[in-house]
Design an enzyme around this catalytic site. Structure first.
Site, PDB file in Angstrom:
ATOM      1  N   HIS A  18       0.840  -1.209   0.000  1.00  0.00           N
ATOM      2  CA  HIS A  18       0.000   0.000   0.000  1.00  0.00           C
ATOM      3  C   HIS A  18       0.873   1.256   0.000  1.00  0.00           C
ATOM      4  CE1 HIS A  18      -3.063  -2.601   2.381  1.00  0.00           C
ATOM      5  NE2 HIS A  18      -3.619  -2.389   1.211  1.00  0.00           N
ATOM      6  N   LYS A  42     -17.413  -6.678   7.242  1.00  0.00           N
ATOM      7  CA  LYS A  42     -16.121  -7.300   7.541  1.00  0.00           C
ATOM      8  C   LYS A  42     -15.842  -7.172   9.019  1.00  0.00           C
ATOM      9  CE  LYS A  42     -13.430  -7.025   3.248  1.00  0.00           C
ATOM     10  NZ  LYS A  42     -12.266  -6.383   2.617  1.00  0.00           N
ATOM     11  N   ARG A  92      -2.538  -5.732  -8.337  1.00  0.00           N
ATOM     12  CA  ARG A  92      -1.506  -6.759  -8.197  1.00  0.00           C
ATOM     13  C   ARG A  92      -1.606  -7.706  -9.383  1.00  0.00           C
ATOM     14  NH1 ARG A  92      -3.343  -7.555  -2.153  1.00  0.00           N
ATOM     15  NH2 ARG A  92      -5.200  -6.988  -3.295  1.00  0.00           N
ATOM     16  N   SER A 130      -2.988  -7.618   3.014  1.00  0.00           N
ATOM     17  CA  SER A 130      -3.199  -7.537   4.465  1.00  0.00           C
ATOM     18  C   SER A 130      -3.543  -8.920   5.003  1.00  0.00           C
ATOM     19  CB  SER A 130      -4.335  -6.560   4.776  1.00  0.00           C
ATOM     20  OG  SER A 130      -4.032  -5.283   4.269  1.00  0.00           O
TER      21      SER A 130
HETATM   22  P1  ADP Z   1      -9.928  -3.565  -0.107  1.00  0.00           P
HETATM   23  O1  ADP Z   1     -10.441  -4.234   1.137  1.00  0.00           O
HETATM   24  O2  ADP Z   1     -10.754  -2.457  -0.628  1.00  0.00           O
HETATM   25  O3  ADP Z   1      -9.465  -4.501  -1.206  1.00  0.00           O
HETATM   26  P2  ADP Z   1      -7.175  -3.185   0.680  1.00  0.00           P
HETATM   27  O4  ADP Z   1      -6.798  -2.427   1.888  1.00  0.00           O
HETATM   28  O5  ADP Z   1      -6.925  -4.651   0.697  1.00  0.00           O
HETATM   29  O6  ADP Z   1      -8.667  -2.795   0.417  1.00  0.00           O
HETATM   30  O7  ADP Z   1      -6.457  -2.581  -0.593  1.00  0.00           O
HETATM   31  C1  ADP Z   1      -6.654  -1.262  -0.996  1.00  0.00           C
HETATM   32  C2  ADP Z   1      -6.113  -1.095  -2.392  1.00  0.00           C
HETATM   33  O8  ADP Z   1      -4.711  -1.344  -2.381  1.00  0.00           O
HETATM   34  C3  ADP Z   1      -6.685  -2.052  -3.448  1.00  0.00           C
HETATM   35  O9  ADP Z   1      -6.774  -1.346  -4.671  1.00  0.00           O
HETATM   36  C4  ADP Z   1      -5.660  -3.130  -3.542  1.00  0.00           C
HETATM   37  O10 ADP Z   1      -5.683  -3.752  -4.816  1.00  0.00           O
HETATM   38  C5  ADP Z   1      -4.389  -2.328  -3.342  1.00  0.00           C
HETATM   39  N1  ADP Z   1      -3.293  -3.129  -2.838  1.00  0.00           N
HETATM   40  C6  ADP Z   1      -3.286  -3.956  -1.784  1.00  0.00           C
HETATM   41  N2  ADP Z   1      -2.095  -4.565  -1.629  1.00  0.00           N
HETATM   42  C7  ADP Z   1      -1.305  -4.096  -2.636  1.00  0.00           C
HETATM   43  C8  ADP Z   1       0.034  -4.354  -3.058  1.00  0.00           C
HETATM   44  N3  ADP Z   1       0.799  -5.262  -2.437  1.00  0.00           N
HETATM   45  N4  ADP Z   1       0.510  -3.696  -4.134  1.00  0.00           N
HETATM   46  C9  ADP Z   1      -0.301  -2.825  -4.779  1.00  0.00           C
HETATM   47  N5  ADP Z   1      -1.566  -2.550  -4.458  1.00  0.00           N
HETATM   48  C10 ADP Z   1      -2.073  -3.174  -3.397  1.00  0.00           C
END
Ligand code: ADP
Length: 161
Positions: A18, A42, A92, A130
């Site tokens: 992130h 969630k 990703r 996460s």
């Molecule tokens: P959500 O629950 O909305 O998917 P996340 O917190 O998991 O939220 O992710 C927020 C954003 O960050 C999403 O667009 C996700 O694809 C992106 N994201 C998560 N991990 C990575 C990573 N390792 N590299 C790039 N983008 C990421």
């Protein structure tokens, strides 16, 4: 012209994947608003306050970044920001594409003026989520190099309680 982006997500917790997206976006837009989504469906590991404070700590040296939280539709939150704001999402592997395509198409149909922009993950973070961090930390995996220091400490505390 788009001058600010809203980066919405659960950030439960924020990872270095992130952060890398936030850093790159901060070089492209005047303002990056990292918006932590309160999802009633969630059951997060970390409270909203914890998730916001991790992000504040981890982004304190990146200029133009603000951390906020919201509930309800992302598009309504972006509209409430006003100005020429777009939605930012990270991509990703191929597996992200379908869900992101669906979500951005829905947002487009709700408000055709608001664009979604995507940044591709740096290859070294392509596996990082996460969820996988929580799984590894739960079984005492060393995730120190994959999350900000403040998150690492709290993960250890959480799973050793
Ligand atoms: P959500 O629950 O909305 O998917 P996340 O917190 O998991 O939220 O992710 C927020 C954003 O960050 C999403 O667009 C996700 O694809 C992106 N994201 C998560 N991990 C990575 C990573 N390792 N590299 C790039 N983008 C990421």
């Amino acid at each position: 012209m788009i001058n600010k982006v809203v980066y919405p997500g659960s950030f439960d917790p924020v990872t270095n994947g992130h952060l890398e997206i936030i850093k790159r976006a901060s070089k492209m837009f005047d303002k990056v608003i990292v918006a932590v989504f309160c999802n009633p469906n969630k059951n997060p590991l970390f409270s909203m306050e914890e998730r916001v404070s991790f992000l504040e700590e981890a982004t304190k040296d990146i200029s133009g970044v603000k951390v906020d939280s919201f509930s309800g539709l992302t598009i309504n939150y972006v509209e409430s920001i006003g100005g020429n704001a777009a939605i930012l999402r990270g991509l990703r592997a191929v597996s992200d594409f379908e869900g992101e395509f669906q979500m951005s198409s829905m947002n487009k149909s709700l408000n055709s003026e608001i664009e979604t922009v995507f940044l591709m993950t740096e290859a070294k973070y392509a596996f990082l989520s996460s969820t996988i961090i929580k799984e590894a930390a739960h079984f005492n995996g060393d995730v120190r190099s994959l999350v900000p220091a403040c998150v690492y400490q709290k993960l250890i505390n959480k799973f050793n309680d």
